[in-house]
Design a protein around this motif. Structure first.
Motif, PDB file in Angstrom:
ATOM      1  N   GLY A 114       0.787  -1.221   0.000  1.00  0.00           N
ATOM      2  CA  GLY A 114       0.000   0.000   0.000  1.00  0.00           C
ATOM      3  C   GLY A 114       0.820   1.272   0.000  1.00  0.00           C
ATOM      4  N   GLU A 115       2.149   1.150  -0.182  1.00  0.00           N
ATOM      5  CA  GLU A 115       3.017   2.313  -0.186  1.00  0.00           C
ATOM      6  C   GLU A 115       3.104   2.904  -1.592  1.00  0.00           C
ATOM      7  N   LEU A 116       3.171   4.226  -1.660  1.00  0.00           N
ATOM      8  CA  LEU A 116       3.320   4.885  -2.944  1.00  0.00           C
ATOM      9  C   LEU A 116       4.621   4.472  -3.608  1.00  0.00           C
ATOM     10  N   VAL A 117       4.580   4.265  -4.903  1.00  0.00           N
ATOM     11  CA  VAL A 117       5.780   3.996  -5.692  1.00  0.00           C
ATOM     12  C   VAL A 117       6.257   5.332  -6.249  1.00  0.00           C
ATOM     13  N   THR A 118       7.458   5.733  -5.883  1.00  0.00           N
ATOM     14  CA  THR A 118       7.980   7.030  -6.290  1.00  0.00           C
ATOM     15  C   THR A 118       9.216   6.859  -7.165  1.00  0.00           C
ATOM     16  N   ASP A 119       9.568   7.917  -7.864  1.00  0.00           N
ATOM     17  CA  ASP A 119      10.771   7.932  -8.681  1.00  0.00           C
ATOM     18  C   ASP A 119      11.982   8.009  -7.751  1.00  0.00           C
ATOM     19  N   PRO A 120      12.934   7.089  -7.854  1.00  0.00           N
ATOM     20  CA  PRO A 120      14.074   7.115  -6.932  1.00  0.00           C
ATOM     21  C   PRO A 120      14.906   8.378  -7.036  1.00  0.00           C
ATOM     22  N   ASP A 121      14.915   9.029  -8.193  1.00  0.00           N
ATOM     23  CA  ASP A 121      15.675  10.262  -8.347  1.00  0.00           C
ATOM     24  C   ASP A 121      14.868  11.499  -7.980  1.00  0.00           C
ATOM     25  N   TRP A 122      13.549  11.358  -7.924  1.00  0.00           N
ATOM     26  CA  TRP A 122      12.661  12.481  -7.613  1.00  0.00           C
ATOM     27  C   TRP A 122      11.600  11.984  -6.634  1.00  0.00           C
TER      28      TRP A 122
END
Length: 285
Positions: A114-122
């Motif tokens: 259930g965690e947001l998937v974010t851009d590792p660089d942003w």
């Protein structure tokens, strides 16, 4: 935003090889369906080989000779220049994540926990969930509002960034998901009279053009990653190449030697700072 990727420098071609590359570019241009006026599907494409200024870090008056200016969706286009409107179409725009969570939380990509998937660089940019037709239709309405803003402001084209977000999705998205969403954006852009770019993602081959109906390419660091031919094979001379100064000048010099007389090639600082700022770099072939 500008990609952060590895480094690998391509060697300059010999003059005979450059002539052969130019012939391939010309042949590929015939495949794009572009007429001599630079129009395709009823929209006007950026002029081939024009001097381009990438102004995502903040708007400023372009230098003499610049014909194409790329600015953020929150900025205004430059009068009498071909304007391209940058939209973060496959991830949340910086500074808007909380608004997305309030208004469109169900359209943000989440992992099995259930965690947001974010851009590792942003890390402020959450990936949008393009995995279902219903989500894509809903997202097209949200992102479509940005495209409408671009058209009202007077831009001629749109650059929807992070087409390759599936590569950062830990397998939760695939290229077909993003191509299907890109096709919806292209349809809306064309309705608004906007040309639309394929931003990066050379691994798509001709699918960006043939499946999503994208009109031209904006390629970051394709010299460094030996990817430039993948764009030329699909879009001919309708390619804008951006190299970054922190990779050194060799890649830019090689790009100019290989393609500088055929397509738009620009060297920029990675933060795409406004002119006059410490660290600003802008150079053309």
């Amino acid at each position: 935003m500008p990609a952060t990727r590895g480094t690998a420098v391509m060697r300059p071609q010999l003059p005979s090889a450059r002539r052969a590359a130019a012939a391939l570019l010309a042949a590929a241009a015939l495949l794009t369906g572009c007429g001599d006026d630079g129009a395709v599907d009823g929209v006007r494409l950026p002029p081939e080989g024009a001097r381009v200024d990438y102004q995502l870090g903040g708007p400023y008056p372009p230098s003499d000779g610049v014909e194409v200016v790329i600015r953020d969706v929150t900025a205004e286009p430059v009068p009498d220049r071909y304007g391209i409107c940058y939209v973060n179409a496959f991830q949340t725009q910086p500074g808007t994540l909380e608004q997305w969570r309030r208004e469109h939380d169900d359209l943000l990509l989440r992992d099995d926990d259930g965690e947001l998937v974010t851009d590792p660089d942003w890390p402020d940019e959450a990936l949008l969930d393009t995995s279902t037709e219903a989500n894509r239709e809903a997202l097209a309405g949200v992102v479509g509002a940005d495209l409408e803003r671009c058209a009202r402001a007077g831009f001629a084209a749109v650059e929807p960034d992070n087409l390759d977000s599936w590569t950062r999705s830990h397998g939760l998205l695939d290229d077909a998901d993003n191509l299907a969403f890109a096709a919806l954006l292209a349809e809306r852009a064309h309705e608004l009279g906007l040309a639309i770019a394929q931003k990066n993602a050379p691994e798509l081959g001709a699918a960006g053009r043939d499946t999503a109906h994208l009109d031209f390419a904006i390629a970051e660091e394709c010299e460094v990653h030996d990817e430039c031919a993948a764009y030329a094979d699909v879009y001919g001379r309708h390619v804008i190449e951006i190299e970054y100064a922190d990779n050194g000048r060799d890649a830019f010099a090689a790009a100019c030697a290989d393609r500088g007389e055929e397509i738009s090639v620009l060297l920029r600082d990675r933060d795409v700072l406004p002119a006059g700022a410490d660290g600003y770099v802008a150079q053309w072939c």
